[in-house]
Design an enzyme around this catalytic site. Structure first.
Site, PDB file in Angstrom:
ATOM      1  N   HIS A 356       0.849  -1.451   0.150  1.00 56.73           N
ATOM      2  CA  HIS A 356       0.074   0.049  -0.066  1.00 56.73           C
ATOM      3  C   HIS A 356       0.820   1.386   0.115  1.00 56.73           C
ATOM      4  O   HIS A 356       0.372   2.428   0.032  1.00 56.73           O
ATOM      5  CB  HIS A 356      -0.906   0.119   1.139  1.00 56.73           C
ATOM      6  CG  HIS A 356      -2.151  -0.989   1.098  1.00 56.73           C
ATOM      7  ND1 HIS A 356      -3.304  -0.416   0.539  1.00 56.73           N
ATOM      8  CD2 HIS A 356      -2.364  -2.438   1.401  1.00 56.73           C
ATOM      9  CE1 HIS A 356      -4.318  -1.644   0.515  1.00 56.73           C
ATOM     10  NE2 HIS A 356      -3.481  -2.638   0.969  1.00 56.73           N
ATOM     11  N   LYS A 552      -9.691  13.943   3.723  1.00 53.41           N
ATOM     12  CA  LYS A 552      -8.878  12.446   3.655  1.00 53.41           C
ATOM     13  C   LYS A 552      -8.098  12.662   4.976  1.00 53.41           C
ATOM     14  O   LYS A 552      -8.261  13.695   5.513  1.00 53.41           O
ATOM     15  CB  LYS A 552      -8.049  12.401   2.515  1.00 53.41           C
ATOM     16  CG  LYS A 552      -7.218  13.844   2.090  1.00 53.41           C
ATOM     17  CD  LYS A 552      -6.450  13.724   0.894  1.00 53.41           C
ATOM     18  CE  LYS A 552      -7.458  13.593  -0.553  1.00 53.41           C
ATOM     19  NZ  LYS A 552      -7.483  12.384  -1.304  1.00 53.41           N
ATOM     20  N   ARG A 553      -7.337  11.870   5.331  1.00 49.83           N
ATOM     21  CA  ARG A 553      -6.371  11.970   6.593  1.00 49.83           C
ATOM     22  C   ARG A 553      -5.487  13.188   6.285  1.00 49.83           C
ATOM     23  O   ARG A 553      -5.213  13.296   4.961  1.00 49.83           O
ATOM     24  CB  ARG A 553      -5.406  10.643   6.371  1.00 49.83           C
ATOM     25  CG  ARG A 553      -6.071   9.681   7.356  1.00 49.83           C
ATOM     26  CD  ARG A 553      -6.925   9.947   8.543  1.00 49.83           C
ATOM     27  NE  ARG A 553      -5.600  10.047   9.621  1.00 49.83           N
ATOM     28  CZ  ARG A 553      -5.237   9.120  10.395  1.00 49.83           C
ATOM     29  NH1 ARG A 553      -5.811   8.037  10.500  1.00 49.83           N
ATOM     30  NH2 ARG A 553      -4.255   9.291  11.320  1.00 49.83           N
ATOM     31  N   LYS A 558      -0.166  14.429   1.340  1.00 51.07           N
ATOM     32  CA  LYS A 558      -1.533  14.786   0.605  1.00 51.07           C
ATOM     33  C   LYS A 558      -1.740  16.285   0.156  1.00 51.07           C
ATOM     34  O   LYS A 558      -2.613  16.642  -0.386  1.00 51.07           O
ATOM     35  CB  LYS A 558      -2.543  14.425   1.660  1.00 51.07           C
ATOM     36  CG  LYS A 558      -2.751  12.747   1.531  1.00 51.07           C
ATOM     37  CD  LYS A 558      -3.649  12.252   2.511  1.00 51.07           C
ATOM     38  CE  LYS A 558      -3.747  10.717   2.751  1.00 51.07           C
ATOM     39  NZ  LYS A 558      -4.550  10.046   1.558  1.00 51.07           N
ATOM     40  N   THR A 660      -8.976   6.350  -2.826  1.00 46.55           N
ATOM     41  CA  THR A 660     -10.426   5.786  -3.121  1.00 46.55           C
ATOM     42  C   THR A 660     -11.408   7.018  -2.777  1.00 46.55           C
ATOM     43  O   THR A 660     -12.406   7.003  -3.668  1.00 46.55           O
ATOM     44  CB  THR A 660     -10.596   4.717  -2.225  1.00 46.55           C
ATOM     45  OG1 THR A 660     -10.520   5.200  -0.862  1.00 46.55           O
ATOM     46  CG2 THR A 660      -9.864   3.413  -2.517  1.00 46.55           C
ATOM     47  N   LYS A 664     -14.769   7.814  -4.919  1.00 44.96           N
ATOM     48  CA  LYS A 664     -16.055   8.258  -4.606  1.00 44.96           C
ATOM     49  C   LYS A 664     -16.565   9.177  -4.968  1.00 44.96           C
ATOM     50  O   LYS A 664     -17.958   9.686  -5.245  1.00 44.96           O
ATOM     51  CB  LYS A 664     -15.971   8.236  -2.707  1.00 44.96           C
ATOM     52  CG  LYS A 664     -15.626   6.844  -2.105  1.00 44.96           C
ATOM     53  CD  LYS A 664     -15.381   7.122  -0.647  1.00 44.96           C
ATOM     54  CE  LYS A 664     -14.378   6.227  -0.117  1.00 44.96           C
ATOM     55  NZ  LYS A 664     -13.786   6.532   1.203  1.00 44.96           N
TER      56      LYS A 664
END
Ligand SMILES: *Cc1c(COP(=O)(O)O)cnc(C)c1O
Length: 817
Positions: A356, A552-553, A558, A660, A664
């Site tokens: 991952h 998201k986290r 990110k 992901t 969505k």
């Protein structure tokens, strides 16, 4: 064989079933039952049917001696069960009709359920989507994990800062779990080993009982179900009585805690190996219990282990269950008398492994000394696996000492014994017949970088399996407004089970009537979210503004901070009058920071400080609002995804394995602004480059910039808008009572190298955001592209992902309908 077919009750009949449950199970008088009692009663109605489906599925699989897949994962981020269960049982419409005014609505009843948040983020949510798809595709399948007493922490915000609170989701018990008092296995730790040739006798120092709790995972459009079996740690009952009887209650309690703490908490950490003994014990605990359970089931059904690999597949979700490779060897050899060679042959055909992350600091390793102390027998097994593996490497590449050092299961710590570590990813690769990444880019980079040596040794072992999400939870249940529209337009509900049917929407993108209906559904969802935000945060959003979401986290890679830089830039431009052609925007953030991750927590605080300034400025308020929605989790995501116009997927190229959340959001009709990273690339390939906003440096360019030496100061000096935004952060403009508050953020970008290259992507990001505005100001064009995004999402169904695993990895293709 029991009869599968049960007619579904209409609302009258459902009402009487609920009343009966209120009377006989909840012990509450129907006429005065509150929403909590109604929730409990309704869950009992669903539970009863799930129980029957579970029994029937097990019966069928036992009778046919089915080949089964076992999905081992430290995390399952499930969320609430009710809506999904009602949908799968086809009770949703009757239930909605039962709960009418003046009583609570079905929605209010369903909100009584706490989220099952047994995961940190994407990895755990993926496991939950996979269970849904395995059940729906009818695969004989089980998930195995830990029944954490405390899942992901609940996040609240105090003075703009994250506060973590324990989430005691089981405090009032879960009506969805089936305790299995008869199902338990002993898991041992520590002690010494006595060698006999190929096998060993392990004299363990401690042992703990693993007790099974089952969650029935309903399939959709099928009566088949999957099982999630979670293990709770329990102290061996007999021993604490001595202390208790002598009145030493504290010692008795300590004894109990020492064992039971294994399943107490989920580690709130999604990127680095928590170098803690308890974490290793957790991993081994659930893996050992699961493998004992799997072998027991197999032996009852087949009476032999010679056909084990023909009948089971075990999947390792990341390296957290990697010790399973050694544990299966131990069980087969030491407990069941198999030879080393036969056991190894089985093992390598049984296991498969998903990687991952490519970040070297997130690759799990354990000190040899720790494994030796906690799992002495497993260390010996790992050493022998390594010996045989390296012998094979020498035969293929004689004399390549460097290669051997690189691929060894043991990092030799530069020759210092105390620094020796076991590399869990290497154990997974050597012990598996399939290894996969989670998007095409990630899988390509995986074999070019971290696992390049292994890909050369075992090229046939490496595959790609691009992630997916379940369209049931993430579209049908989360977005009833759009789902109803899709049912009408596509002439039925079967897109839920065959997401490629969405392709037929493409033609409707040119239909003005459909575009209007599509826009209306989106606006309804934005209003729903705006109501929630008003209630929870106290900020009133303009539902006609562009809802720009990054949820998201919170993590440096990110790049929520890049988003903040854009917000500040936009604010500055609105103030100095240089802003032209902008649409009103609401920039929405949500996400949790790991409790020890200082930089991530600073970003949360900065978002709040920027929001306080921007939202209170009457000069800009109509054009820009900033909101942080607290406690991001599955249920909050179910509200946000349907309401988004713009999906922010802006990680540094090469860092996000797949994502992901991106899927969505597109599925719910958001347009993506994103980098060439993870599955963003495949989303572009499927929706068309003209229907997505891709910006910034790609992976090759990122590597080139880093090789040449990234010079953030040059960007700062040469770009006035960027300089102004950064200076406002650094000068304390957003934190006037504490001006140095964000020096560390400024320094990380300007003086410590800007590791994630925010400054190198800033200009293109801001320019691309302007194109987003221009498009939003042409609603017809915007809706057209949004519809085409939905139409292109077929391949991102987790059903497609799971079919691919079933065919290429688990050899279960014959079970697919
Ligand atoms: C989908 C999801 C994630 C993963 O989001 P990414 O944007 O892919 O990181 C994390 N948390 C929750 C609650 C989710 O539903």
């Amino acid at each position: 064989m029991p009869d599968f077919a049960q007619p579904q009750p209409g609302s009258e009949q459902l009402r009487s079933r609920i009343d009966r449950k209120l009377l006989c199970s909840v012990a509450s008088e129907p006429s005065v039952a509150g929403k909590m009692e109604l929730y409990l009663a309704l869950s009992q109605v669903a539970r009863e049917q799930l129980a029957t489906r579970w029994v029937n599925t097990q019966h069928a699989d036992r009778e046919s001696k089915a080949r089964r897949v076992y999905y081992l994962s430290m995390e399952f981020l499930i969320g609430r069960a009710m809506n999904n269960a009602l949908s799968a049982l086809d009770l949703r419409d009757s239930a909605a009709a039962v709960f009418t005014a003046p009583g609570p609505s079905l929605g209010e009843v369903m909100e009584c359920e706490p989220d099952a948040a047994l995961g940190n983020g994407g990895l755990g949510r993926l496991a939950a989507c996979f269970l849904d798809s395995m059940a729906t595709l009818g695969l004989p399948s089980w998930g195995y994990g830990v029944r954490y007493e405390y899942g992901m922490f609940a996040q609240s915000i105090l003075n703009g800062q994250q506060v973590e609170k324990p989430e005691a989701w089981l405090q009032d018990r879960s009506p969805w779990e089936f305790p299995r008092p008869g199902k338990h296995h002993t898991v041992r730790f520590g002690g010494t080993c006595e060698h006999h040739d190929e096998w060993a006798e392990w004299h363990a120092a401690d042992s703990v009982e693993a007790k099974a709790f089952d969650y029935v995972i309903p399939g959709h459009g099928t009566e088949r179900v999957s099982t999630l079996r979670l293990w709770k740690a329990a102290a061996p009952a007999e021993i604490d009585l001595g202390a208790f009887n002598t009145g030493d209650y504290q010692r008795a309690a300590e004894f109990k805690n020492r064992f039971e703490n294994i399943s107490w908490v989920l580690y709130p950490n999604d990127s680095t190996a928590a170098g803690r003994e308890l974490r290793l014990r957790q991993e081994y605990f659930f893996v050992s219990a699961s493998l004992q359970d799997i072998l027991e089931r197999h032996l009852i059904e087949h009476g032999t282990f010679t056909n084990l690999a023909e009948k089971i597949a075990i999947h390792l979700n990341d390296t957290h269950p990697a010790i399973g490779v050694a544990e299966l060897m131990r069980l087969l050899i030491d407990d069941h008398g198999m030879s080393w060679a036969a056991a190894w042959d089985q093992c390598r055909r049984i296991f498969s492994y998903t990687n991952h992350t490519l970040m070297p600091e997130a690759l799990e390793t354990w000190k040899v000394s720790l494994i030796n102390r906690v799992l002495p027998r497993h260390l010996l097994i790992i050493y022998r696996i390594n010996q045989e593996f390296l012998d094979e490497v020498v035969r293929l590449y004689p004399g390549d000492i460097e290669l051997m050092r690189r691929v060894s299961l043991i990092d030799d710590g530069g020759g210092h014994d105390r620094d020796k570590r076991v590399r869990m990813a290497h154990l997974c690769i050597v012990g598996s017949h399939r290894v996969n990444g989670v998007s095409q880019l990630h899988s390509d980079l995986m074999v070019q970088t971290i696992f390049a040596d292994f890909a050369r040794l075992y090229p046939e072992r490496f595959h790609n399996k691009t992630n997916g999400v379940t369209p049931r939870r993430w579209l049908a249940q989360a977005n009833p407004a759009l789902s109803t529209l899709l049912d009408e337009r596509l002439g039925g509900k079967d897109w839920r089970l065959n997401l490629d049917r969405l392709q037929d929407l493409r033609a409707s993108a040119d239909d003005a009537g459909f575009r209007n209906a599509f826009a209306t559904a989106k606006r309804d969802n934005k209003l729903r979210l705006a109501n929630y935000v008003a209630r929870e945060v106290g900020i009133v959003l303009n539902p006609d503004s562009l809802f720009d979401v990054q949820v998201k986290r919170i993590h440096e890679y990110k790049r929520q901070l890049l988003n903040v830089l854009h917000v500040i830039t936009r604010y500055n431009a609105l103030l100095d009058g240089s802003a032209v052609g902008l649409a009103p925007r609401s920039v929405l953030f949500a996400g949790k920071a790991a409790s020890s991750y200082h930089m991530a927590k600073q970003v949360i605080r900065l978002i709040h400080d920027v929001a306080a300034v921007v939202n209170n400025d009457p000069r800009t308020r109509d054009m820009l609002q900033v909101v942080f929605i607290p406690n991001y989790g599955v249920s909050v995501a179910e509200l946000i995804m349907p309401a988004a116009n713009l999906s922010e997927q802006i990680s540094t190229a090469g860092t996000e394995a797949s994502g992901t959340g991106n899927m969505k959001l597109s599925l719910n009709g958001a347009l993506t602004i994103g980098t060439e990273d993870g599955a963003n690339i495949e989303i572009r390939d499927n929706v068309g480059a003209e229907n997505i906003f891709i910006f910034g440096n790609n992976t090759a360019q990122v590597n080139a910039i880093r090789e040449a030496g990234h010079r953030p100061m040059d960007f700062y000096r040469d770009d006035p808008a960027l300089k102004e935004a950064l200076d406002r952060i650094d000068s304390g403009f957003f934190s006037p009572s504490d001006r140095p508050r964000y020096h560390d953020i400024f320094n990380s970008l300007l003086h410590y190298g800007d590791h994630y290259l925010l400054l190198a992507d800033y200009a293109d990001y801001v320019a691309t955001q302007k194109r987003v505005d221009a498009l939003y100001l042409s609603p017809d064009e915007w809706q057209r592209k949004a519809i085409i995004n939905v139409a292109g999402m077929g391949p991102f169904s987790a059903d497609r992902t799971i079919s691919d695993y079933a065919n290429d990895t688990w050899n279960l293709g014959t079970y697919l309908k």
